[in-house]
Design an enzyme around this catalytic site. Structure first.
Site, PDB file in Angstrom:
ATOM      1  N   ASN A 153      -3.370   8.708   4.460  1.00 23.53           N
ATOM      2  CA  ASN A 153      -2.119   7.989   4.717  1.00 23.53           C
ATOM      3  C   ASN A 153      -1.866   7.674   6.184  1.00 23.53           C
ATOM      4  O   ASN A 153      -0.849   7.052   6.513  1.00 23.53           O
ATOM      5  CB  ASN A 153      -0.925   8.794   4.173  1.00 23.53           C
ATOM      6  CG  ASN A 153      -0.823   8.745   2.664  1.00 23.53           C
ATOM      7  OD1 ASN A 153      -1.279   7.799   2.032  1.00 23.53           O
ATOM      8  ND2 ASN A 153      -0.223   9.774   2.077  1.00 23.53           N
ATOM      9  N   ARG A 211       0.824  -1.207   0.000  1.00 24.20           N
ATOM     10  CA  ARG A 211       0.000   0.000   0.000  1.00 24.20           C
ATOM     11  C   ARG A 211       0.864   1.265   0.000  1.00 24.20           C
ATOM     12  O   ARG A 211       0.551   2.253  -0.673  1.00 24.20           O
ATOM     13  CB  ARG A 211      -0.926  -0.021   1.226  1.00 24.20           C
ATOM     14  CG  ARG A 211      -1.964   1.084   1.247  1.00 24.20           C
ATOM     15  CD  ARG A 211      -3.099   0.753   2.200  1.00 24.20           C
ATOM     16  NE  ARG A 211      -3.995   1.886   2.370  1.00 24.20           N
ATOM     17  CZ  ARG A 211      -4.051   2.634   3.466  1.00 24.20           C
ATOM     18  NH1 ARG A 211      -3.269   2.362   4.499  1.00 24.20           N
ATOM     19  NH2 ARG A 211      -4.889   3.650   3.547  1.00 24.20           N
ATOM     20  N   HIS A 259      -5.670  -5.774  -2.687  1.00 24.83           N
ATOM     21  CA  HIS A 259      -6.517  -5.869  -1.496  1.00 24.83           C
ATOM     22  C   HIS A 259      -6.741  -7.316  -1.062  1.00 24.83           C
ATOM     23  O   HIS A 259      -7.498  -7.564  -0.127  1.00 24.83           O
ATOM     24  CB  HIS A 259      -7.868  -5.179  -1.741  1.00 24.83           C
ATOM     25  CG  HIS A 259      -7.795  -3.689  -1.629  1.00 24.83           C
ATOM     26  ND1 HIS A 259      -8.866  -2.865  -1.883  1.00 24.83           N
ATOM     27  CD2 HIS A 259      -6.762  -2.866  -1.293  1.00 24.83           C
ATOM     28  CE1 HIS A 259      -8.503  -1.605  -1.707  1.00 24.83           C
ATOM     29  NE2 HIS A 259      -7.231  -1.582  -1.350  1.00 24.83           N
ATOM     30  N   HIS A 292       0.665   4.310  -2.670  1.00 27.32           N
ATOM     31  CA  HIS A 292       0.409   5.679  -2.228  1.00 27.32           C
ATOM     32  C   HIS A 292       1.577   6.598  -2.558  1.00 27.32           C
ATOM     33  O   HIS A 292       1.388   7.812  -2.727  1.00 27.32           O
ATOM     34  CB  HIS A 292       0.119   5.708  -0.723  1.00 27.32           C
ATOM     35  CG  HIS A 292      -1.277   5.284  -0.380  1.00 27.32           C
ATOM     36  ND1 HIS A 292      -2.088   5.988   0.490  1.00 27.32           N
ATOM     37  CD2 HIS A 292      -2.018   4.238  -0.816  1.00 27.32           C
ATOM     38  CE1 HIS A 292      -3.265   5.380   0.582  1.00 27.32           C
ATOM     39  NE2 HIS A 292      -3.240   4.315  -0.190  1.00 27.32           N
TER      40      HIS A 292
END
Length: 321
Positions: free
Chosen positions: A95, A63, A192, A67
């Site tokens: 975040n 992740r 995910h 990001h």
């Protein structure tokens, strides 16, 4: 003897040439082969030890890479700490739940002992995500190296991150603006298969959803009750994306078929006719998902990379030199 020497020389030269075979963005698979050959091993070992201690960190590293790349490109900007005069990306609400910074710090510290000032924090993030996927049971793949670290990290830039409320068409548009196809977007969403979501990101599906429905109609009735029970623990209560939260597999796509997608932006991939067939395909064929995922990850890792004077190699991943 002479032939053996000649063969060895040719082999070494081939490795050297491969190391300098750059892509159009200045990246190369063997970027560090001459000036920091142990970098990849150090990162892999650091990630492995961390995941043995806490397997949930695999999701955090993947992740973090996403990001990082979707804001200002893959330049390690997500790692920078806020200062008195600047609120950085990592303090954006999007975040605040990121994890794994200490793994990046540890890898950087060990690499600096071997070859100071050579390996960028952006490359460490990208390689750590790749290794996390592998150690969680996912595909083995390599990524090009040579990214430089960015000098900008501002909270307002995180508006470029896709919120969990987007529908399939909006996701296709947003990812398309970054050069991704609908198939690549669904494949990347498959990340995910690792990790959890906090109640704050899906509670809007459980009551007053829209003018017609109190609960999101794309949710399975029983699963909606499961999510409601999770949210009874507050906004920070966590719900796993699928039944194998620490294993990289295709169970996420099975969950979408059962209408058990945790986020609206997850379930919309099955609810929409534009992407439903892709979800079916990945649920039926894990190998196809793995292949498409790794190709999409390599593509993502090349987003807006900094090179030359446009970036730097940070001494400390948390602050600009």
């Amino acid at each position: 003897m002479a032939m053996s020497y000649l063969f060895a020389l040719i082999l070494v030269m081939d490795i050297i040439v491969s190391g300098w075979r750059f892509g159009v963005d200045g990246l190369s698979m063997n970027y560090y082969i001459m000036n920091c050959p142990f970098a990849e091993g150090i990162i892999k070992n650091t990630v492995n030890m961390a995941l043995q201690s806490d397997p949930t960190l695999a999701a955090g590293l993947v992740r973090m890479h996403f990001h990082d790349c979707f804001v200002e490109g893959c330049d390690g900007s997500v790692l920078i700490d806020s200062t008195k005069g600047n609120t950085a990306e990592k303090d954006s609400p999007a975040n605040l739940s990121l994890r794994g910074y200490e793994i990046i710090d540890k890898a950087k510290e060990e690499i600096e002992k071997q070859c100071p000032g050579v390996v960028s924090c952006a490359d460490i993030v990208a390689m750590a995500a790749r290794d996390a996927v592998f150690f969680a049971g996912g595909p083995v793949y390599d990524i090009p190296k040579g990214r430089k670290d960015g000098r900008r990290s501002k909270i307002e830039d995180t508006i470029n991150l896709p919120p969990p409320t987007l529908n399939s068409s909006e996701l296709i548009t947003m990812f398309g603006q970054r050069g991704f196809t609908a198939q690549e977007m669904v494949a990347l969403s498959g990340a995910h298969t690792l990790g959890v979501a906090r109640c704050s990101s899906f509670k809007h599906r459980l009551s007053n959803f829209d003018t017609t429905n109190n609960v999101d109609p794309t949710l399975d009735t029983q699963f909606a009750k499961t999510l409601s029970k999770t949210c009874s623990g507050g906004d920070n209560a966590e719900q796993a994306f699928d039944s194998t939260r620490n294993s990289f597999d295709n169970d996420y796509f099975y969950a979408l078929q059962r209408k058990n997608g945790v986020l609206f932006s997850d379930q919309t991939l099955f609810a929409s006719g534009r992407t439903r067939g892709i979800v079916y395909g990945y649920a039926m064929n894990q190998a196809m998902f793995f292949l498409d995922f790794q190709q999409a990850m390599v593509k993502m890792s090349r987003l807006d990379v900094k090179e030359g004077s446009k970036g730097e190699v940070r001494d400390n991943c948390r602050q600009i030199n």
